[in-house]
Design an enzyme around this catalytic site. Structure first.
Site, PDB file in Angstrom:
ATOM      1  N   GLU A   1      -3.937   3.250   6.190  1.00 59.76           N
ATOM      2  CA  GLU A   1      -4.934   4.291   5.953  1.00 59.76           C
ATOM      3  C   GLU A   1      -4.361   5.446   5.134  1.00 59.76           C
ATOM      4  O   GLU A   1      -5.038   5.979   4.239  1.00 59.76           O
ATOM      5  CB  GLU A   1      -5.475   4.812   7.291  1.00 59.76           C
ATOM      6  CG  GLU A   1      -6.351   3.826   8.039  1.00 59.76           C
ATOM      7  CD  GLU A   1      -5.562   2.739   8.762  1.00 59.76           C
ATOM      8  OE1 GLU A   1      -6.180   1.751   9.191  1.00 59.76           O
ATOM      9  OE2 GLU A   1      -4.311   2.881   8.887  1.00 59.76           O
TER      10      GLU A   1
ATOM     11  N   PRO B   1       5.895 -11.891   4.260  1.00 65.70           N
ATOM     12  CA  PRO B   1       5.162 -11.916   5.534  1.00 65.70           C
ATOM     13  C   PRO B   1       4.566 -10.540   5.839  1.00 65.70           C
ATOM     14  O   PRO B   1       5.163  -9.507   5.532  1.00 65.70           O
ATOM     15  CB  PRO B   1       6.239 -12.290   6.562  1.00 65.70           C
ATOM     16  CG  PRO B   1       7.329 -12.938   5.761  1.00 65.70           C
ATOM     17  CD  PRO B   1       7.318 -12.230   4.436  1.00 65.70           C
TER      18      PRO B   1
ATOM     19  N   ASN C   1      -6.048  -7.095   1.917  1.00 63.78           N
ATOM     20  CA  ASN C   1      -6.533  -6.380   0.739  1.00 63.78           C
ATOM     21  C   ASN C   1      -6.156  -7.053  -0.574  1.00 63.78           C
ATOM     22  O   ASN C   1      -5.019  -7.484  -0.750  1.00 63.78           O
ATOM     23  CB  ASN C   1      -5.962  -4.958   0.761  1.00 63.78           C
ATOM     24  CG  ASN C   1      -6.887  -3.980   0.084  1.00 63.78           C
ATOM     25  OD1 ASN C   1      -7.460  -4.282  -0.942  1.00 63.78           O
ATOM     26  ND2 ASN C   1      -7.037  -2.811   0.666  1.00 63.78           N
TER      27      ASN C   1
ATOM     28  N   ILE D   1      -6.891  -5.319  -3.504  1.00 66.64           N
ATOM     29  CA  ILE D   1      -6.949  -4.247  -4.505  1.00 66.64           C
ATOM     30  C   ILE D   1      -5.596  -4.034  -5.172  1.00 66.64           C
ATOM     31  O   ILE D   1      -5.522  -3.873  -6.409  1.00 66.64           O
ATOM     32  CB  ILE D   1      -7.468  -2.945  -3.864  1.00 66.64           C
ATOM     33  CG1 ILE D   1      -8.940  -3.114  -3.492  1.00 66.64           C
ATOM     34  CG2 ILE D   1      -7.284  -1.752  -4.802  1.00 66.64           C
ATOM     35  CD1 ILE D   1      -9.522  -1.947  -2.739  1.00 66.64           C
TER      36      ILE D   1
ATOM     37  N   GLY E   1       7.499  -1.149   2.321  1.00 68.34           N
ATOM     38  CA  GLY E   1       7.261  -0.135   1.302  1.00 68.34           C
ATOM     39  C   GLY E   1       7.521  -0.583  -0.121  1.00 68.34           C
ATOM     40  O   GLY E   1       7.546   0.248  -1.031  1.00 68.34           O
ATOM     41  N   GLU E   2       7.698  -1.889  -0.348  1.00 72.02           N
ATOM     42  CA  GLU E   2       7.997  -2.385  -1.690  1.00 72.02           C
ATOM     43  C   GLU E   2       6.994  -3.438  -2.145  1.00 72.02           C
ATOM     44  O   GLU E   2       7.275  -4.263  -3.018  1.00 72.02           O
ATOM     45  CB  GLU E   2       9.416  -2.962  -1.731  1.00 72.02           C
ATOM     46  CG  GLU E   2      10.483  -1.909  -1.487  1.00 72.02           C
ATOM     47  CD  GLU E   2      11.901  -2.457  -1.460  1.00 72.02           C
ATOM     48  OE1 GLU E   2      12.838  -1.649  -1.632  1.00 72.02           O
ATOM     49  OE2 GLU E   2      12.068  -3.677  -1.256  1.00 72.02           O
TER      50      GLU E   2
END
Length: 434
Positions: A58, A272, A346, A348, A321-322
């Site tokens: 979020e 994963p 997602n 996007i 985070g990558e």
């Protein structure tokens, strides 16, 4: 509501036990515990725009909107429930937190007295709860305090709508306690309006406005250049446990088919979704006789590869985070989740990098924007593993122009959301001047 209040009293020891247990591995679960009861101290900023982002996904979806609010000088209050979300806010907005323009705290437990203390402490001008976060005490405490609380980047999935429309419709009654909703599409606006929610505004999907980390994209381009021009890279993003056998078979069959056709096998990048599955997936890939490289072992901190990956069959994305790096590596992207009934994740982010998307038959979770992307010919749902293998054996097609046009059409949600926020705050100010 009385039953809900009693339920919270009964379950509060369980919730505290859960946080204490999780805190054994992640001490942040135990940190700032008073905030979860609505105690924030006296020296806190007042009059900010409040966004509730329960966790990591979020806050990332709202980053573009938050940046736009900060650029124009607004103060922003961010609340989270999980340490992952709070740490990401600290990482993204460190300088703004230090200057006092951004404040990050735990959202209080969903008990009326906790939310009353929260609202009294911060007195936000407007509250935005992101995606599908519906908390009864939060909603009715905001209503009682006269603070407009809106669902932001809102979506009402078809399965949730059908479930909530049966029986006493308790969840829909709670939703109608919101001041309104800023939603992703016209279809979503119709769904919220159909249950009786007022002030529903179509603002679009905020994820289209999230910033792409340029350093990750550049690192992917450098690594791709070392693989040779003739080798395709296929990224499997957010693969879930129930799909691991399917994806293992896919990788093995793709490799065997390429060898039999005297072609260079593709490099698979397998990411994963759950970090706790990194080790298990690695063991499965090695057990299948595949040449595996783990990001944590073969890539440096700057994502460079000291040793060439030419003989590697699978690069396992065992880091957090990558994701943009892993997506940028691929020519095509398979989005996980779509091959089990819980639904696809997602699409996007790969589209933002110009990558066409394949996923399984269960796309109800990404109804928007999958239907629009499928119509544009840049996303595709296949029924099973055999169809996925056949699709990946088709020669890649350049869809960059179509994807670019799609992104142009669907971007701009942050600006539209800010305009909607301003209209609500102006109305609230004229009705309830402070």
């Amino acid at each position: 509501m009385i039953f809900y209040r009693v339920l919270w009293i009964v379950l509060l020891p369980v919730v505290l036990g859960y946080l204490w247990h999780r805190g054994r591995k992640d001490p942040d679960y135990r940190a700032h515990l008073a905030e979860r009861f609505g105690f924030y101290g006296r020296d806190v900023p007042k009059g900010a725009i409040w966004l509730h982002a329960v966790s990591l996904g979020e806050i990332r979806s709202a980053t573009g909107l938050i940046r736009a609010l900060l650029v124009r000088g607004d103060r922003v209050l961010l609340t989270h429930f999980t340490p992952a979300g709070r740490r990401e806010s600290a990482r993204l907005f460190g300088p703004e937190i230090a200057s006092g323009q951004v404040t990050v705290v735990w959202v209080p437990f969903d008990m009326a007295w906790c939310h009353r203390r929260f609202l009294k402490s911060f007195r936000p001008r407007i509250g935005l709860t992101l995606e599908v976060e519906i908390w009864p005490a939060m909603i009715f405490a905001a209503r009682a305090a006269g603070m407009p609380l809106y669902l932001c980047n809102g979506i009402y999935g078809i399965r949730s709508l059908a479930r909530d429309s049966a029986g006493l419709r308790l969840r829909q009654r709670v939703i109608c306690g919101l001041a309104g909703a800023f939603v992703k599409s016209r279809l979503q606006a119709e769904r919220f309006a159909s249950i009786g929610l007022d002030n529903v505004v179509v603002t679009g999907e905020l994820r289209f406005d999230q910033p792409v980390p340029a350093q990750q994209v550049r690192a992917a381009e450098r690594l791709r250049a070392t693989l040779g021009a003739g080798r395709e890279v296929i990224t499997i993003a957010s693969g879930v446990q129930l799909e691991e056998e399917l994806f293992l078979g896919l990788i093995t069959q793709c490799r065997e088919a390429a060898v039999s056709d005297a072609m260079l096998p593709p490099l698979f990048v397998y990411v994963p979704r759950a970090p706790e599955r990194f080790g298990a997936v690695a063991a499965q890939l090695l057990g299948a006789g595949l040449n595996l490289a783990r990001r944590s072992e073969v890539l440096a901190a700057d994502l460079s590869a000291p040793t060439p990956l030419g003989q590697v069959d699978v690069l396992l994305g065992d880091s957090l985070g990558e994701m943009f790096f892993y997506l940028a590596l691929g020519n095509r992207v398979v989005v996980g989740g779509g091959f089990n009934p819980r639904g696809a994740h997602n699409i996007i982010e790969p589209l933002m990098l110009g990558r066409p998307v394949l996923t399984g038959p269960y796309v109800w979770t990404i109804e928007y924007p999958f239907a629009e992307a499928e119509m544009a010919g840049i996303a595709r749902s296949v029924p099973d593993a055999a169809a996925l293998l056949a699709a990946l054996r088709e020669p890649p097609v350049d869809l960059s122009d179509r994807i670019s046009a799609f992104l142009t059409e669907h971007s701009g949600a942050s600006v539209r959301t800010m305009q909607a926020i301003d209209r609500v705050m102006a109305t609230a100010q004229s009705t309830h001047p402070r």
